[in-house]
Motif scaffolding. Structure first.
Motif, PDB file in Angstrom:
ATOM      1  N   ILE A  95       0.824  -1.222   0.000  1.00 15.81           N
ATOM      2  CA  ILE A  95       0.000   0.000   0.000  1.00 15.81           C
ATOM      3  C   ILE A  95       0.852   1.264   0.000  1.00 15.81           C
ATOM      4  CG2 ILE A  95      -1.993  -1.101   1.075  1.00 15.81           C
ATOM      5  CD1 ILE A  95      -1.160   0.337   3.708  1.00 15.81           C
ATOM      6  N   GLN A  96       2.172   1.114   0.001  1.00 17.26           N
ATOM      7  CA  GLN A  96       3.040   2.296  -0.004  1.00 17.26           C
ATOM      8  C   GLN A  96       2.850   3.074  -1.297  1.00 17.26           C
ATOM      9  OE1 GLN A  96       6.913   1.839   1.829  1.00 17.26           O
ATOM     10  NE2 GLN A  96       7.817   2.956   0.139  1.00 17.26           N
ATOM     11  N   ASN A  97       2.827   4.396  -1.190  1.00 12.68           N
ATOM     12  CA  ASN A  97       2.622   5.316  -2.318  1.00 12.68           C
ATOM     13  C   ASN A  97       1.241   5.174  -2.969  1.00 12.68           C
ATOM     14  OD1 ASN A  97       5.195   6.485  -2.062  1.00 12.68           O
ATOM     15  ND2 ASN A  97       6.079   4.740  -3.141  1.00 12.68           N
ATOM     16  N   ARG A  98       0.266   4.705  -2.208  1.00 13.78           N
ATOM     17  CA  ARG A  98      -1.109   4.629  -2.714  1.00 13.78           C
ATOM     18  C   ARG A  98      -1.949   5.716  -2.067  1.00 13.78           C
ATOM     19  NH1 ARG A  98      -3.711  -1.115  -2.695  1.00 13.78           N
ATOM     20  NH2 ARG A  98      -5.410   0.171  -3.407  1.00 13.78           N
ATOM     21  N   GLN A  99      -3.046   6.052  -2.742  1.00 11.16           N
ATOM     22  CA  GLN A  99      -3.994   7.039  -2.225  1.00 11.16           C
ATOM     23  C   GLN A  99      -5.329   6.331  -1.989  1.00 11.16           C
ATOM     24  OE1 GLN A  99      -2.900  11.169  -4.154  1.00 11.16           O
ATOM     25  NE2 GLN A  99      -3.579   9.768  -5.719  1.00 11.16           N
ATOM     26  N   PHE A 100      -6.054   6.788  -0.973  1.00 12.19           N
ATOM     27  CA  PHE A 100      -7.343   6.190  -0.650  1.00 12.19           C
ATOM     28  C   PHE A 100      -8.436   7.249  -0.695  1.00 12.19           C
ATOM     29  CE2 PHE A 100      -4.307   3.218   1.040  1.00 12.19           C
ATOM     30  CZ  PHE A 100      -4.863   1.993   0.712  1.00 12.19           C
ATOM     31  N   HIS A 101      -9.542   6.893  -1.338  1.00  8.51           N
ATOM     32  CA  HIS A 101     -10.689   7.778  -1.449  1.00  8.51           C
ATOM     33  C   HIS A 101     -11.576   7.619  -0.214  1.00  8.51           C
ATOM     34  CE1 HIS A 101      -9.892   8.558  -5.746  1.00  8.51           C
ATOM     35  NE2 HIS A 101      -9.383   7.347  -5.695  1.00  8.51           N
ATOM     36  N   LEU A 102     -12.331   8.648   0.091  1.00 15.04           N
ATOM     37  CA  LEU A 102     -13.239   8.611   1.238  1.00 15.04           C
ATOM     38  C   LEU A 102     -14.187   7.420   1.139  1.00 15.04           C
ATOM     39  CD1 LEU A 102     -14.414   9.844   3.811  1.00 15.04           C
ATOM     40  CD2 LEU A 102     -15.864  11.278   2.365  1.00 15.04           C
ATOM     41  N   GLY A 103     -14.724   7.146  -0.045  1.00 12.70           N
ATOM     42  CA  GLY A 103     -15.661   6.039  -0.216  1.00 12.70           C
ATOM     43  C   GLY A 103     -15.062   4.697   0.147  1.00 12.70           C
ATOM     44  N   ALA A 104     -13.798   4.473  -0.230  1.00 15.71           N
ATOM     45  CA  ALA A 104     -13.132   3.203   0.079  1.00 15.71           C
ATOM     46  C   ALA A 104     -12.931   3.038   1.582  1.00 15.71           C
ATOM     47  CB  ALA A 104     -11.792   3.126  -0.640  1.00 15.71           C
ATOM     48  N   LEU A 105     -12.621   4.132   2.268  1.00 19.75           N
ATOM     49  CA  LEU A 105     -12.423   4.058   3.712  1.00 19.75           C
ATOM     50  C   LEU A 105     -13.751   3.926   4.448  1.00 19.75           C
ATOM     51  CD1 LEU A 105      -9.650   6.768   4.165  1.00 19.75           C
ATOM     52  CD2 LEU A 105      -9.371   4.299   3.992  1.00 19.75           C
ATOM     53  N   ALA A 106     -14.765   4.680   3.997  1.00 21.16           N
ATOM     54  CA  ALA A 106     -16.067   4.657   4.678  1.00 21.16           C
ATOM     55  C   ALA A 106     -16.770   3.315   4.504  1.00 21.16           C
ATOM     56  CB  ALA A 106     -16.945   5.785   4.145  1.00 21.16           C
ATOM     57  N   ALA A 107     -16.551   2.636   3.381  1.00 24.21           N
ATOM     58  CA  ALA A 107     -17.226   1.357   3.122  1.00 24.21           C
ATOM     59  C   ALA A 107     -16.843   0.293   4.146  1.00 24.21           C
ATOM     60  CB  ALA A 107     -16.907   0.873   1.718  1.00 24.21           C
ATOM     61  N   GLY A 108     -15.670   0.431   4.749  1.00 25.54           N
ATOM     62  CA  GLY A 108     -15.227  -0.541   5.751  1.00 25.54           C
ATOM     63  C   GLY A 108     -15.822  -0.321   7.126  1.00 25.54           C
ATOM     64  N   ILE A 109     -16.568   0.743   7.311  1.00 24.84           N
ATOM     65  CA  ILE A 109     -17.166   1.045   8.621  1.00 24.84           C
ATOM     66  C   ILE A 109     -18.650   0.700   8.527  1.00 24.84           C
ATOM     67  CG2 ILE A 109     -17.557   2.821  10.371  1.00 24.84           C
ATOM     68  CD1 ILE A 109     -15.190   4.362   9.098  1.00 24.84           C
ATOM     69  N   HIS A 110     -19.041  -0.447   9.074  1.00 26.36           N
ATOM     70  CA  HIS A 110     -20.413  -0.919   8.873  1.00 26.36           C
ATOM     71  C   HIS A 110     -21.464   0.018   9.464  1.00 26.36           C
ATOM     72  CE1 HIS A 110     -19.822  -2.576  12.942  1.00 26.36           C
ATOM     73  NE2 HIS A 110     -21.123  -2.523  13.033  1.00 26.36           N
ATOM     74  N   MET A 111     -21.087   0.846  10.433  1.00 29.31           N
ATOM     75  CA  MET A 111     -22.058   1.781  11.017  1.00 29.31           C
ATOM     76  C   MET A 111     -22.455   2.882  10.043  1.00 29.31           C
ATOM     77  SD  MET A 111     -20.587   2.092  14.907  1.00 29.31           S
ATOM     78  CE  MET A 111     -18.913   2.363  14.364  1.00 29.31           C
ATOM     79  N   LEU A 112     -21.707   3.046   8.957  1.00 31.00           N
ATOM     80  CA  LEU A 112     -22.022   4.075   7.968  1.00 31.00           C
ATOM     81  C   LEU A 112     -22.843   3.540   6.795  1.00 31.00           C
ATOM     82  CD1 LEU A 112     -18.632   5.994   7.724  1.00 31.00           C
ATOM     83  CD2 LEU A 112     -20.634   6.580   9.079  1.00 31.00           C
ATOM     84  N   SER A 113     -23.224   2.275   6.829  1.00 32.37           N
ATOM     85  CA  SER A 113     -23.916   1.683   5.687  1.00 32.37           C
ATOM     86  C   SER A 113     -25.224   2.401   5.373  1.00 32.37           C
ATOM     87  CB  SER A 113     -24.168   0.198   5.915  1.00 32.37           C
ATOM     88  OG  SER A 113     -24.984   0.005   7.053  1.00 32.37           O
ATOM     89  N   HIS A 114     -25.949   2.834   6.390  1.00 26.92           N
ATOM     90  CA  HIS A 114     -27.220   3.550   6.158  1.00 26.92           C
ATOM     91  C   HIS A 114     -26.971   4.859   5.421  1.00 26.92           C
ATOM     92  CE1 HIS A 114     -31.275   4.950   6.844  1.00 26.92           C
ATOM     93  NE2 HIS A 114     -30.789   6.085   7.320  1.00 26.92           N
ATOM     94  N   GLU A 115     -25.992   5.645   5.877  1.00 24.80           N
ATOM     95  CA  GLU A 115     -25.681   6.914   5.231  1.00 24.80           C
ATOM     96  C   GLU A 115     -25.184   6.710   3.800  1.00 24.80           C
ATOM     97  OE1 GLU A 115     -24.832   6.069   8.249  1.00 24.80           O
ATOM     98  OE2 GLU A 115     -25.349   7.681   9.630  1.00 24.80           O
ATOM     99  N   LEU A 116     -24.346   5.695   3.608  1.00 24.19           N
ATOM    100  CA  LEU A 116     -23.802   5.461   2.277  1.00 24.19           C
ATOM    101  C   LEU A 116     -24.881   5.027   1.292  1.00 24.19           C
ATOM    102  CD1 LEU A 116     -20.457   3.693   3.181  1.00 24.19           C
ATOM    103  CD2 LEU A 116     -20.702   5.918   2.103  1.00 24.19           C
ATOM    104  N   SER A 117     -25.837   4.231   1.767  1.00 21.70           N
ATOM    105  CA  SER A 117     -26.891   3.785   0.846  1.00 21.70           C
ATOM    106  C   SER A 117     -27.924   4.884   0.615  1.00 21.70           C
ATOM    107  CB  SER A 117     -27.563   2.515   1.377  1.00 21.70           C
ATOM    108  OG  SER A 117     -28.110   2.745   2.656  1.00 21.70           O
ATOM    109  N   ASP A 118     -28.348   5.573   1.670  1.00 28.34           N
ATOM    110  CA  ASP A 118     -29.386   6.603   1.512  1.00 28.34           C
ATOM    111  C   ASP A 118     -28.873   7.862   0.829  1.00 28.34           C
ATOM    112  OD1 ASP A 118     -31.197   4.949   2.625  1.00 28.34           O
ATOM    113  OD2 ASP A 118     -31.573   6.144   4.427  1.00 28.34           O
ATOM    114  N   ALA A 119     -27.747   8.379   1.294  1.00 31.09           N
ATOM    115  CA  ALA A 119     -27.259   9.664   0.783  1.00 31.09           C
ATOM    116  C   ALA A 119     -26.485   9.525  -0.523  1.00 31.09           C
ATOM    117  CB  ALA A 119     -26.389  10.341   1.834  1.00 31.09           C
ATOM    118  N   PHE A 120     -25.805   8.391  -0.722  1.00 29.23           N
ATOM    119  CA  PHE A 120     -24.927   8.270  -1.880  1.00 29.23           C
ATOM    120  C   PHE A 120     -25.303   7.121  -2.820  1.00 29.23           C
ATOM    121  CE2 PHE A 120     -22.434  10.340   1.450  1.00 29.23           C
ATOM    122  CZ  PHE A 120     -22.012  11.471   0.790  1.00 29.23           C
ATOM    123  N   GLY A 121     -26.338   6.353  -2.480  1.00 27.38           N
ATOM    124  CA  GLY A 121     -26.777   5.268  -3.352  1.00 27.38           C
ATOM    125  C   GLY A 121     -25.802   4.117  -3.466  1.00 27.38           C
TER     126      GLY A 121
END
Length: 198
Positions: free
Chosen positions: A146-172
């Protein structure tokens, strides 16, 4: 063993799992215990174990202090203390496993890119990984570099199961949760680990 100690059954405890693991880690703040572990589990020579044990112990002890303080801290400060607790444990693992270029642990290896954003979107690059403790620790757990890689907010947020409602409702976004269950099974008179994914 039953012939020696008599009948036995399942053992239960009211100690939370995280606290039980922390109890085991507290033993590793003792240099004598750490030296034995470094020799027996990580193939250190006696001289190398004696030289490295104080730094190894210091990383674990500092991690435990950060963890203890995080339990008393306000909600705004707690994640920072928990991050430093994780980082110190990562460095202890790096010192024990000694992956390639393990002496690069003296930097975090994580750069926050969110400060330069005008608006925050799921596609926004929020983290960049450089040389340091985080990619070294990751190299112990995975063969993906993972050295010299960049991570998008979506990739990081998808790993947090408590955000699944927000990700599905607000961002589809459709989030799929994977449950990993491990157990010990007996096969042909031998005990084996079994891992199931649902």
């Amino acid at each position: 063993m039953p012939d020696i100690v008599g009948k036995f059954g399942p053992v239960t405890s009211n100690v939370p799992p995280l606290e039980a693991h922390i109890g085991h880690l507290r033993h590793l703040t003792n240099p004598a215990v750490a030296r034995k572990l470094l020799c027996s589990q990580f193939c250190f020579s006696v001289a190398d174990a004696k030289r490295n044990a104080p730094l190894f112990c210091a990383q674990i002890e500092q991690s435990l202090h950060f963890h203890d303080e995080s339990k008393r801290a306000t909600i705004r400060i707690r994640p920072v203390l928990q991050y430093y607790s994780y980082l110190n444990l990562a460095v202890a693992a790096i010192l024990a496993y000694r992956p390639t270029n393990y002496n690069q642990y003296r930097q975090h290896g994580v750069e926050d890119r969110s400060h330069s954003l005008k608006s925050l979107e799921l596609s926004s690059v929020v983290v960049r990984i450089r040389r340091g403790a985080v990619p070294l620790f990751h190299s112990i757990l995975s063969d993906v570099d993972i050295q010299n890689r960049q991570f998008h907010l979506g990739a990081l947020a998808a790993g947090i199961h408590m955000l699944s409602h927000e990700l599905s409702d607000a961002f589809g976004k459709n989030i799929q949760r994977i449950v990993v269950t491990d157990s010990i099974v007996e096969e042909a008179g031998q005990y084996c680990s079994q891992v199931a994914f649902e």
